[in-house]
Design a protein around this motif. Structure first.
Motif, mmCIF file in Angstrom:
data_model
loop_
_atom_site.group_PDB
_atom_site.id
_atom_site.type_symbol
_atom_site.label_atom_id
_atom_site.label_comp_id
_atom_site.label_asym_id
_atom_site.label_seq_id
_atom_site.Cartn_x
_atom_site.Cartn_y
_atom_site.Cartn_z
ATOM 1 N N ARG A 28 0.831 -1.215 0.000
ATOM 2 C CA ARG A 28 0.000 0.000 0.000
ATOM 3 C C ARG A 28 0.866 1.266 0.000
ATOM 4 N NH1 ARG A 28 -2.908 -3.088 3.643
ATOM 5 N NH2 ARG A 28 -2.044 -1.918 5.400
ATOM 6 N N ALA A 31 1.984 1.752 -3.466
ATOM 7 C CA ALA A 31 0.868 2.205 -4.296
ATOM 8 C C ALA A 31 0.618 3.696 -4.106
ATOM 9 C CB ALA A 31 -0.387 1.400 -3.966
ATOM 10 N N GLU A 32 0.609 4.136 -2.859
ATOM 11 C CA GLU A 32 0.383 5.554 -2.588
ATOM 12 C C GLU A 32 1.516 6.402 -3.159
ATOM 13 O OE1 GLU A 32 0.060 8.454 1.250
ATOM 14 O OE2 GLU A 32 -0.915 6.488 1.389
ATOM 15 N N THR A 33 2.730 5.932 -3.002
ATOM 16 C CA THR A 33 3.896 6.675 -3.493
ATOM 17 C C THR A 33 3.918 6.741 -5.016
ATOM 18 O OG1 THR A 33 5.166 6.002 -1.549
ATOM 19 C CG2 THR A 33 6.412 6.783 -3.447
ATOM 20 N N LEU A 34 3.587 5.631 -5.660
ATOM 21 C CA LEU A 34 3.634 5.570 -7.126
ATOM 22 C C LEU A 34 2.346 6.062 -7.788
ATOM 23 C CD1 LEU A 34 5.367 2.088 -7.542
ATOM 24 C CD2 LEU A 34 6.395 4.342 -7.885
ATOM 25 N N GLY A 35 1.292 6.259 -7.005
ATOM 26 C CA GLY A 35 0.028 6.722 -7.554
ATOM 27 C C GLY A 35 -0.703 5.663 -8.360
ATOM 28 N N ILE A 36 -0.618 4.405 -7.912
ATOM 29 C CA ILE A 36 -1.304 3.305 -8.591
ATOM 30 C C ILE A 36 -2.104 2.511 -7.565
ATOM 31 C CG2 ILE A 36 0.416 3.130 -10.438
ATOM 32 C CD1 ILE A 36 1.661 0.748 -8.992
ATOM 33 N N ASP A 37 -2.951 1.610 -8.042
ATOM 34 C CA ASP A 37 -3.705 0.732 -7.150
ATOM 35 C C ASP A 37 -2.763 -0.287 -6.521
ATOM 36 O OD1 ASP A 37 -6.159 1.931 -7.700
ATOM 37 O OD2 ASP A 37 -6.564 0.578 -9.377
ATOM 38 N N LEU A 56 10.717 9.925 -5.144
ATOM 39 C CA LEU A 56 9.636 9.070 -4.655
ATOM 40 C C LEU A 56 10.147 8.053 -3.647
ATOM 41 C CD1 LEU A 56 7.569 8.426 -7.922
ATOM 42 C CD2 LEU A 56 6.997 9.929 -5.998
#
Length: 94
Positions: A28, A31-37, A56
């Motif tokens: 998670r 995901a938050e760092t990369l901007g993906i699900d 990042l």
């Protein structure tokens, strides 16, 4: 019990029992760092190969620092570049 990725609730990786919740938390954070699900975060692909960069990585480091009591340096993320490797490191593995 396993999930769709074949992860056990507690998975033995490199001789270390990794809590499935810790793997999910690391995933998670990525995901938050990369901007993906979170479902799109690869477990065995390096952070930079997954679309990350050095700025990042520092954001990820800040998020991962709060997951366990283990001291985490930004350089540790270069030595442990995947979700699985980072989860293993956070529980005290090498």
């Amino acid at each position: 019990m396993t999930d769709e990725d074949g992860l056990l609730d507690g998975e033995l990786i490199d001789g270390e029992l990794i809590d499935g919740e810790l793997i999910d938390a690391v995933r998670r954070a990525w995901a938050e760092t990369l901007g993906i699900d979170a479902d799109e975060v690869p477990l065995d692909e390096g952070f930079f190969d997954a679309g990350g960069n050095s700025l990042l990585l520092l954001l990820l480091w800040e998020q991962l620092n709060g997951l366990t009591d283990r001291a985490l340096r930004a350089t540790d993320l270069f030595q442990h570049p995947t979700v699985r490797a980072q989860a293993t490191f956070l529980v005290g593995g090498s």
